[in-house]
Enzyme design. Structure first.
Site, mmCIF file in Angstrom:
data_model
loop_
_atom_site.group_PDB
_atom_site.id
_atom_site.type_symbol
_atom_site.label_atom_id
_atom_site.label_comp_id
_atom_site.label_asym_id
_atom_site.label_seq_id
_atom_site.Cartn_x
_atom_site.Cartn_y
_atom_site.Cartn_z
ATOM 1 C CG ASP A 102 42.319 -5.464 5.028
ATOM 2 O OD1 ASP A 102 43.441 -5.863 5.367
ATOM 3 O OD2 ASP A 102 41.260 -6.058 5.300
HETATM 4 N N1 URA Z 1 39.883 -6.226 9.862
HETATM 5 C C1 URA Z 1 39.809 -6.316 8.515
HETATM 6 O O1 URA Z 1 39.198 -7.222 7.971
HETATM 7 N N2 URA Z 1 40.449 -5.390 7.789
HETATM 8 C C2 URA Z 1 41.116 -4.347 8.340
HETATM 9 O O2 URA Z 1 41.663 -3.512 7.613
HETATM 10 C C3 URA Z 1 41.174 -4.263 9.737
HETATM 11 C C4 URA Z 1 40.553 -5.212 10.487
#
Ligand code: URA
Length: 230
Positions: A102
């Protein structure tokens, strides 16, 4: 593609020629004589007959990046810097990300032009552990551990997550190992307890660990030993 098919696609070889040159041991793939017609030829393979190069083979490239927060796991984005913007490399068009993170998640990001390698790393059937360091807004209760191990029902995908190993490090800090990569998976798991993830950092993917000498935004190429781990 199979070696016999690769050779017979060249206008100069009939099917019979292909059999003969293979039996004679005249064909080399990556410098090694190959007689097996089923041997796999990849875009990265160098193929020669005697001393003549039939395919040069493009270089396979593998990078490990410490993704900073505030950067998009995409190859292009109209608004924000992308992880590919951080690479000072030629010919970035052929590169892709193996396992996205993310916008505000930091840590280990692997980037390559080798689709087979990245598939082995990310496909759910290989069940490679991805380890995350997590900080949360509220306290992490001891009862979380069992729930992470049992799995969470994700209605959107209509599935229950695979067992995950949660280690509580402090009241608001934990290390989590998961074998899948569902959309916002870690945040949704903590969301089950109404506990907001305030920091998320990927430390490893399977046997590949983030090189802790890399500052956020820095990267390096993978070693031959690291590439061979996957
Ligand atoms: N889980 C999440 O919520 N975000 C990420 O970036 C990776 C795993």
């Amino acid at each position: 593609m199979r070696l016999d098919r690769f050779l017979s696609n060249l206008p100069r070889f009939s099917r019979k020629d292909v059999r003969l040159v293979l039996i004679a041991g005249r064909v080399q793939v990556d410098g090694v004589p190959v007689k097996n017609p089923l041997h796999e030829v990849r875009e990265f393979s160098q193929v020669r007959i005697d001393d003549e190069v039939l395919q040069l083979g493009k270089p396979a490239r593998y990078f490990m990046l410490n993704k900073p927060q505030g950067c998009v796991s995409a190859t292009v984005d109209p608004q924000h810097p992308t992880v590919l913007d951080l690479l000072d490399e030629p010919d970035k068009d052929g590169l892709h990300i193996a396992g996205r993170l993310d916008f505000n998640t930091s840590g280990l990001m692997l980037i390559t032009n080798d689709g087979q390698w990245s598939r082995r790393l990310t496909q759910p059937t290989t069940k490679l552990a991805k380890v995350y360091y997590v900080e949360t807004e509220d306290e992490i209760g001891a009862h979380y551990i069992e729930k992470f191990a049992d799995g969470f029902y994700f209605a959107f995908e209509d599935l229950t997550t695979q067992p995950a190993a949660l280690t509580i490090l402090a009241s608001h800090r934990a290390r989590l190992s998961i074998v899948e990569g569902r959309y916002h998976q870690v945040k949704r798991m903590f969301g089950h307890f109404d506990n907001k993830v305030t920091r998320l950092h990927r430390e490893s993917m399977g046997p590949l660990m983030l090189d802790t000498t890399l500052k956020p935004g820095q990267y390096r190429t993978l070693s031959a030993d690291e590439i061979a781990l996957i």
